[in-house]
Design a protein around this motif. Structure first.
Motif, PDB file in Angstrom:
ATOM      1  N   VAL A 389      77.181  35.988  30.267  1.00 28.47           N
ATOM      2  CA  VAL A 389      78.876  35.379  30.584  1.00 28.47           C
ATOM      3  C   VAL A 389      79.968  36.444  29.711  1.00 28.47           C
ATOM      4  N   THR A 390      79.509  36.772  28.536  1.00 23.11           N
ATOM      5  CA  THR A 390      80.455  37.572  27.823  1.00 23.11           C
ATOM      6  C   THR A 390      80.524  39.014  28.192  1.00 23.11           C
ATOM      7  N   GLN A 391      79.437  39.347  28.863  1.00 23.96           N
ATOM      8  CA  GLN A 391      79.096  40.803  29.204  1.00 23.96           C
ATOM      9  C   GLN A 391      80.279  41.607  29.648  1.00 23.96           C
ATOM     10  N   PRO A 392      81.241  41.041  30.603  1.00 24.55           N
ATOM     11  CA  PRO A 392      82.148  41.736  30.979  1.00 24.55           C
ATOM     12  C   PRO A 392      83.275  41.941  29.820  1.00 24.55           C
ATOM     13  N   ILE A 393      83.256  41.186  28.982  1.00 25.01           N
ATOM     14  CA  ILE A 393      84.207  41.386  27.893  1.00 25.01           C
ATOM     15  C   ILE A 393      83.775  42.562  26.800  1.00 25.01           C
ATOM     16  N   ALA A 394      82.347  42.370  26.434  1.00 23.11           N
ATOM     17  CA  ALA A 394      81.730  43.537  25.650  1.00 23.11           C
ATOM     18  C   ALA A 394      81.879  44.626  26.500  1.00 23.11           C
ATOM     19  N   ASN A 395      81.556  44.869  27.639  1.00 24.18           N
ATOM     20  CA  ASN A 395      81.727  46.019  28.356  1.00 24.18           C
ATOM     21  C   ASN A 395      83.030  46.761  28.529  1.00 24.18           C
ATOM     22  N   ALA A 396      84.055  45.945  28.670  1.00 19.34           N
ATOM     23  CA  ALA A 396      85.558  46.312  28.487  1.00 19.34           C
ATOM     24  C   ALA A 396      85.771  46.715  27.217  1.00 19.34           C
ATOM     25  N   TYR A 397      85.247  46.366  26.148  1.00 17.30           N
ATOM     26  CA  TYR A 397      85.468  46.823  24.829  1.00 17.30           C
ATOM     27  C   TYR A 397      84.764  48.131  24.679  1.00 17.30           C
ATOM     28  N   SER A 398      83.585  48.196  25.290  1.00 15.55           N
ATOM     29  CA  SER A 398      82.677  49.638  25.166  1.00 15.55           C
ATOM     30  C   SER A 398      83.284  50.620  25.896  1.00 15.55           C
ATOM     31  N   ARG A 399      84.052  50.270  27.097  1.00 16.60           N
ATOM     32  CA  ARG A 399      84.513  51.329  27.945  1.00 16.60           C
ATOM     33  C   ARG A 399      85.669  51.978  27.327  1.00 16.60           C
ATOM     34  N   ARG A 400      86.529  51.110  26.764  1.00 19.79           N
ATOM     35  CA  ARG A 400      87.844  51.508  25.900  1.00 19.79           C
ATOM     36  C   ARG A 400      87.346  52.489  24.880  1.00 19.79           C
ATOM     37  N   VAL A 401      86.514  52.149  24.007  1.00 18.51           N
ATOM     38  CA  VAL A 401      85.758  52.775  22.957  1.00 18.51           C
ATOM     39  C   VAL A 401      85.313  54.125  23.516  1.00 18.51           C
ATOM     40  N   GLU A 402      84.620  54.253  24.575  1.00 22.44           N
ATOM     41  CA  GLU A 402      84.029  55.517  25.021  1.00 22.44           C
ATOM     42  C   GLU A 402      85.281  56.456  25.471  1.00 22.44           C
ATOM     43  N   HIS A 403      86.358  55.777  26.177  1.00 20.32           N
ATOM     44  CA  HIS A 403      87.309  56.549  26.763  1.00 20.32           C
ATOM     45  C   HIS A 403      88.020  57.293  25.435  1.00 20.32           C
ATOM     46  N   GLU A 404      88.199  56.466  24.419  1.00 18.21           N
ATOM     47  CA  GLU A 404      88.722  57.147  23.275  1.00 18.21           C
ATOM     48  C   GLU A 404      87.943  58.283  22.643  1.00 18.21           C
ATOM     49  N   ALA A 405      86.584  58.231  22.727  1.00 15.86           N
ATOM     50  CA  ALA A 405      85.926  59.170  22.237  1.00 15.86           C
ATOM     51  C   ALA A 405      85.721  60.465  23.212  1.00 15.86           C
ATOM     52  N   ASP A 406      86.001  60.223  24.465  1.00 13.56           N
ATOM     53  CA  ASP A 406      86.197  61.108  25.605  1.00 13.56           C
ATOM     54  C   ASP A 406      87.588  62.221  25.045  1.00 13.56           C
ATOM     55  N   LEU A 407      88.628  61.461  24.845  1.00 12.82           N
ATOM     56  CA  LEU A 407      89.750  62.013  24.465  1.00 12.82           C
ATOM     57  C   LEU A 407      89.537  62.608  23.270  1.00 12.82           C
ATOM     58  N   PHE A 408      88.735  62.367  22.348  1.00  9.11           N
ATOM     59  CA  PHE A 408      88.755  62.899  20.951  1.00  9.11           C
ATOM     60  C   PHE A 408      87.990  64.144  21.173  1.00  9.11           C
ATOM     61  N   GLY A 409      87.023  64.182  21.871  1.00  3.30           N
ATOM     62  CA  GLY A 409      86.243  65.275  22.189  1.00  3.30           C
ATOM     63  C   GLY A 409      86.937  66.335  22.863  1.00  3.30           C
ATOM     64  N   PHE A 444      78.578  45.891  34.547  1.00  2.43           N
ATOM     65  CA  PHE A 444      77.665  46.543  34.047  1.00  2.43           C
ATOM     66  C   PHE A 444      77.883  47.981  33.532  1.00  2.43           C
ATOM     67  N   TYR A 445      79.062  48.406  33.503  1.00  2.23           N
ATOM     68  CA  TYR A 445      79.497  49.867  33.053  1.00  2.23           C
ATOM     69  C   TYR A 445      79.924  49.696  31.719  1.00  2.23           C
ATOM     70  N   THR A 446      79.219  50.331  30.707  1.00  2.39           N
ATOM     71  CA  THR A 446      79.562  50.079  29.163  1.00  2.39           C
ATOM     72  C   THR A 446      80.443  51.596  29.183  1.00  2.39           C
ATOM     73  N   HIS A 447      80.344  52.505  30.158  1.00  9.13           N
ATOM     74  CA  HIS A 447      81.163  53.631  30.005  1.00  9.13           C
ATOM     75  C   HIS A 447      82.350  53.780  31.247  1.00  9.13           C
ATOM     76  N   PRO A 448      83.326  54.458  30.982  1.00 17.30           N
ATOM     77  CA  PRO A 448      84.192  54.709  32.396  1.00 17.30           C
ATOM     78  C   PRO A 448      83.105  55.466  33.372  1.00 17.30           C
ATOM     79  N   PRO A 449      83.537  55.079  34.573  1.00 12.09           N
ATOM     80  CA  PRO A 449      82.621  55.618  35.796  1.00 12.09           C
ATOM     81  C   PRO A 449      82.821  57.345  35.451  1.00 12.09           C
ATOM     82  N   LEU A 450      81.923  58.061  35.952  1.00  5.85           N
ATOM     83  CA  LEU A 450      81.963  59.298  36.010  1.00  5.85           C
ATOM     84  C   LEU A 450      83.026  60.333  36.396  1.00  5.85           C
TER      85      LEU A 450
END
Ligand SMILES: [Zn+2]
Length: 475
Positions: A389-409, A444-450
């Protein structure tokens, strides 16, 4: 924990795994799903001592390199030179589409199947019988819980075997992604189950948990939530040093030239470059990935050897830049903190749901109260439902963090073209859907789509516009 070991154990492990998962931040979309914290990494082999890593790191003196210039000198030539959006779409072949679709179904069925197995154990009376067997083996709670839990893990593993075999072995072989023999695969499965039994049963954690439920039937969730933070910190700390080496072999990065480039990058990002390892994932898969895990002294960047063999130096540097983003932006500890806070709500809900379920079906399950150890499958089911049930929230958080890492890279390397090429390769190599529909992305997406990540690589270049960086602050 690997997806396989989570499934096999039904659910409590889904919880422990979720905790551990939080500790790993990866570059590829498949990472969190396919390779979580614990399974994932490992096989036999001795752990390379930090000293030897330090030695090899200092041996490769960080001389000023071409990269150093690239980091400080804006260069329009580094922008994507090709139409990567079109290439990513073209790379999503019918075969990749077939794999992505089946993989998605596995992800949907996985938790539902685990819930069904847990309910079967309860309604069939098997859970009650397993408890009776455990009660006959000893009086002490530690012994009873250890016996019950071991039976539970083994029986759940057998019942979920068809799905774990299909998703972890058959599907990967069908699409040419696995390089693992059945023997090696099942050996990893056994190791995963053994780690779970040892950690929760052998170390007495579950016994302590059930003692707490008995002593404070109304407030046990509070004790569970408070215990969550130190337990996760401990898990995250030991994971790279104790758990990962059970499954894979880790060595300090061998490519001297690449190591020098990474050390230069690490020096710019202000992190200890000695903590960069390669792992022999090629003994298992053809997929690409890299990740950061651990805490403090145990924190490290790990690059799969498949990535090292399949990508060019500049692509690998971008990937490492992304991982350094997780490191510098503190994503590991932020994730740990987030789940520790969420634990208060999750365990409270779990206690309410468990009490309610037992008051309705307890007589039928032959379970009198939540502290009855036969309720372990119910605890697992409850936590699996809550994590679903909480997966969409956890995934949204994860996608945001991954996006930040993409920008940092991008900010730390200025390698826009290499970044786009890296995502292109990850997409086609891992057969992932670059443009999932909204439901699939949210669920299901923990990362932004490619495709989004390629756009980011193409469009984000503040250094060309004289704008300040968002995440990488030049020291
Ligand atoms: Zn990442």
């Amino acid at each position: 924990m690997s997806e396989a070991s989570i499934r096999a154990a039904g659910g409590p492990l889904a919880w422990v795994a979720a905790l551990a998962l939080v500790s790993v931040v990866c570059v590829a979309p498949a990472c969190a799903g396919d390779q979580g914290a614990a399974q994932a990494h490992v096989e036999g082999a001795k752990l390379v001592a930090p000293e030897s890593a330090a030695t090899s790191a200092s041996a490769a003196a960080p001389a000023p390199s071409a990269l150093a210039d690239s980091v400080t000198t804006p260069s329009p030539a580094r922008l994507p030179a090709r139409d990567y959006i079109a290439e990513v779409r073209a790379g999503f072949t019918p075969e990749n589409h077939a794999y992505a679709t089946r993989h998605l179904w596995v992800e949907i069925l996985d938790p539902l199947y685990a819930i069904a197995v847990g309910m079967f154990l309860l309604f069939s009376g098997l859970a009650a019988r397993m408890r009776d067997v455990a009660d006959n083996m000893g009086k002490h709670r530690y012994v009873r819980v250890l016996v019950f839990f071991s039976l539970y893990v083994v029986i759940s593993w057998v019942l979920t075997f068809p799905l774990s075999w299909y998703s972890g072995f058959a599907l990967e072989h069908q699409f040419g992604l696995s390089t693992q023999s059945f023997g090696r695969w099942i050996a990893d499965e056994f190791k995963g189950q053994a780690v779970i039994i040892l950690f929760l049963g052998g170390f007495g954690l579950l016994s302590l948990a059930y003692g707490t439920i008995e002593k404070s039937p109304r407030r046990w969730w509070l004790s569970f939530a408070i215990a969550t933070l130190p337990i996760i910190i401990f898990l995250v700390l030991i994971e790279p040093i104790v758990i990962d080496p059970i499954f894979n072999k880790f060595t300090p990065l061998r490519d001297a030239e690449l190591r020098t480039e990474i050390l230069d990058l690490a020096a710019k990002a202000g992190i200890p470059g000695r903590n960069v390892y390669e792992v022999d994932q090629s003994t298992k898969t053809r997929k690409f990935d890299a990740y950061v895990n651990g805490f403090g002294a145990s924190q490290r960047i790990v690059i799969w050897d498949t990535t090292l063999h399949g990508m060019t130096h500049d692509e690998i540097l971008y990937v490492v830049g992304h991982e350094m983003g997780h490191y510098v932006l503190g994503h590991v500890w932020k994730g740990v903190l987030a789940i520790s806070l969420a634990a208060f709500l999750l365990f409270w809900l779990a206690s309410v749901l468990m009490s309610a379920a037992i008051s309705v079906w307890g007589p039928r399950w032959k379970i009198s109260a939540p502290h009855d150890i036969a309720s372990i499958p119910l605890l697992a089911v409850t936590l699996t439902v809550l994590s679903l049930v909480t997966q969409p929230i956890a995934n949204a958080y994860s996608r945001r963090v991954e996006h930040e890492a993409d920008l940092f890279g991008l900010e730390v390397t200025h390698l826009s073209d290499a970044g786009a090429r890296a995502f292109l390769k990850i997409g086609s190599q891992n057969r992932s859907d670059p443009e999932p529909n909204t439901f699939v992305r949210l669920m299901f997406y923990t990362h932004p789509p490619l495709l989004d990540r390629v756009r980011t690589a193409r469009d984000y270049h503040p250094w060309l516009e004289g704008k300040p960086n968002k995440y990488f602050k030049v020291r």
